[in-house]
Design an enzyme around this catalytic site. Structure first.
Site, PDB file in Angstrom:
ATOM      1  N   ASP A   1       1.169   8.129   4.002  1.00 41.89           N
ATOM      2  CA  ASP A   1       2.568   8.526   4.184  1.00 41.89           C
ATOM      3  C   ASP A   1       2.623  10.051   4.092  1.00 41.89           C
ATOM      4  OD1 ASP A   1       4.016   5.805   4.177  1.00 41.89           O
ATOM      5  OD2 ASP A   1       2.652   5.699   2.485  1.00 41.89           O
TER       6      ASP A   1
ATOM      7  N   SER B   1      -1.747  -1.664   4.993  1.00 45.38           N
ATOM      8  CA  SER B   1      -0.326  -1.535   4.666  1.00 45.38           C
ATOM      9  C   SER B   1       0.174  -2.877   4.158  1.00 45.38           C
ATOM     10  CB  SER B   1       0.456  -1.148   5.924  1.00 45.38           C
ATOM     11  OG  SER B   1       1.828  -1.419   5.730  1.00 45.38           O
ATOM     12  N   SER B   2       1.101  -2.820   3.207  1.00 43.57           N
ATOM     13  CA  SER B   2       1.684  -4.068   2.692  1.00 43.57           C
ATOM     14  C   SER B   2       2.382  -4.835   3.811  1.00 43.57           C
ATOM     15  CB  SER B   2       2.698  -3.753   1.594  1.00 43.57           C
ATOM     16  OG  SER B   2       2.096  -2.999   0.575  1.00 43.57           O
ATOM     17  N   ARG B   3       2.851  -4.109   4.815  1.00 41.22           N
ATOM     18  CA  ARG B   3       3.585  -4.764   5.903  1.00 41.22           C
ATOM     19  C   ARG B   3       2.648  -5.487   6.886  1.00 41.22           C
ATOM     20  NH1 ARG B   3       6.746  -0.136   4.909  1.00 41.22           N
ATOM     21  NH2 ARG B   3       8.935  -0.598   4.528  1.00 41.22           N
TER      22      ARG B   3
ATOM     23  N   HIS C   1      -3.959   0.906  -2.150  1.00 47.65           N
ATOM     24  CA  HIS C   1      -3.367   1.147  -3.476  1.00 47.65           C
ATOM     25  C   HIS C   1      -4.471   1.259  -4.539  1.00 47.65           C
ATOM     26  CE1 HIS C   1       0.049  -1.211  -1.498  1.00 47.65           C
ATOM     27  NE2 HIS C   1       0.629  -0.076  -1.831  1.00 47.65           N
TER      28      HIS C   1
ATOM     29  N   GLN D   1      -2.243   9.775   1.612  1.00 48.05           N
ATOM     30  CA  GLN D   1      -2.051  10.560   2.844  1.00 48.05           C
ATOM     31  C   GLN D   1      -1.451   9.692   3.957  1.00 48.05           C
ATOM     32  OE1 GLN D   1      -5.667  12.149   4.829  1.00 48.05           O
ATOM     33  NE2 GLN D   1      -4.439  11.782   6.665  1.00 48.05           N
TER      34      GLN D   1
ATOM     35  N   GLY E   1       4.199  -2.596  -4.640  1.00 46.27           N
ATOM     36  CA  GLY E   1       3.515  -3.881  -4.762  1.00 46.27           C
ATOM     37  C   GLY E   1       2.935  -4.361  -3.443  1.00 46.27           C
ATOM     38  N   ALA E   2       2.603  -5.668  -3.393  1.00 52.92           N
ATOM     39  CA  ALA E   2       1.832  -6.230  -2.281  1.00 52.92           C
ATOM     40  C   ALA E   2       0.584  -5.373  -2.108  1.00 52.92           C
ATOM     41  CB  ALA E   2       2.651  -6.305  -0.997  1.00 52.92           C
TER      42      ALA E   2
ATOM     43  N   HIS F   1      -3.072  -3.637  -1.938  1.00 52.88           N
ATOM     44  CA  HIS F   1      -4.279  -3.793  -1.119  1.00 52.88           C
ATOM     45  C   HIS F   1      -5.263  -2.702  -1.524  1.00 52.88           C
ATOM     46  CE1 HIS F   1      -2.540  -0.433   1.025  1.00 52.88           C
ATOM     47  NE2 HIS F   1      -1.467  -1.141   1.352  1.00 52.88           N
TER      48      HIS F   1
END
Ligand code: AMP
Length: 283
Positions: free
Chosen positions: A151, A186-188, A37, A149, A31-32, A34
């Protein structure tokens, strides 16, 4: 878009779709969402497949409880984005649904992948990743599954899971989506301050520096220039930066014939762990 929260519901639905000869594509996420995704979803939608996105913040893959606690969960926005992207199904289980047995044990032999880079720096992380991906694959039985890619090592780990359990799923690897300045989405990233976001650009700059000098300079020289660039930025704590052969992720010192290389980086900014990589041989 249909939303299923239980295994039984989604399995019944998938069974019906398979009876109608629909191919199933799965995009597993936490989730979160962007554009990174959503690019996986676009890829999944090719060839007239039924697209299932899963959102599940998997506790077993977090080696840092604070990271799990702080993981963003903007569910309403995620649903809006998935509907706009014309995703067919959202699988949205809770922890109890995925882990009814709290003491469930899981271990898979990942060889050296569990001991280097992400494996070494996030103990247990890939066991947790394979545990949840195996659950998703056995619940949904997708024909294809899309992973990023971004990750890089995770993709290798998931392929290893598929091979060792002999699962009939094809892995599709999708390119890294970056913002206009080069920051890998990134979600972070939402946890970065404005200054942090600017500082984070040094990751892709360091990777680009390595890629640009890859054919001409020694790996040692490239790494030391890239590390100097990062140190010069200030407040960026480098966890690792390495040039590795792409099939083993072993660090190498020079170009060997018929081999491909990737530069891997992890760094901390504002207490947020950022990961990025760049393929060095092609495009
Ligand atoms: P996550 O929600 O972070 O677990 O990511 C779900 C999937 O999206 C994984 O396969 C990631 O590799 C992929 N992904 C995350 N960020 C990006 C990005 N910037 N570009 C492409 N794929 C991404």
């Amino acid at each position: 878009m249909q939303i299923f929260k239980t295994k039984n519901e989604i399995q019944a639905f998938v069974k019906q779709q398979k009876a109608e000869n629909r191919r199933i594509a799965l995009v597993p996420t936490m989730g979160a969402l962007h554009s990174g995704h959503l690019s996986l979803l676009d890829k999944a939608k090719e060839n007239n497949t039924l697209t299932i996105c899963s959102i599940f913040v998997n506790p077993t893959q977090f080696n840092d409880p604070k990271d799990l606690e702080k993981y963003p969960r903007p569910l309403e926005n995620d649903i809006r984005l998935l509907e706009k992207a014309e995703c067919d199904v959202l699988f949205l289980p809770d922890v109890q649904e995925m882990y009814p047995d709290k003491d469930e044990k899981w271990h898979i032999d990942l060889g050296s992948l569990d001991q280097i880079w992400e494996g070494a720096n996030r103990p247990g992380h890939f066991q947790g990743v394979t545990q949840v991906v195996y659950k998703l694959f056995t619940i949904i039985e997708p024909d294809v599954a899309c992973f990023g890619q971004k990750d890089f090592q995770q993709v290798m780990v998931v392929q290893r899971l598929i091979d060792s359990k002999q699962l009939p799923v094809t892995l599709i690897i999708c390119p890294i989506i970056r913002d206009e300045k080069g920051l890998a989405l990134s979600s972070r990233n939402v946890r970065l301050s404005e200054t942090g976001k600017t500082k984070a650009l040094v990751l892709s700059r360091a990777l680009t520096l390595i890629k640009e000098g890859f054919q001409e300079q020694s790996f040692a020289a490239l790494l030391s220039q890239a590390k100097a660039l990062i140190a010069g930025e200030g407040d960026v704590e480098l966890e690792y930066l390495a040039i590795c052969e792409t099939t083993t992720l072993m660090e190498t010192e020079r170009i060997e014939p018929n081999q491909n290389y990737v530069a891997l980086i992890v760094a901390w900014i504002d207490g947020v762990r950022l990961i990025d990589n760049m393929l060095l041989n092609n495009n």
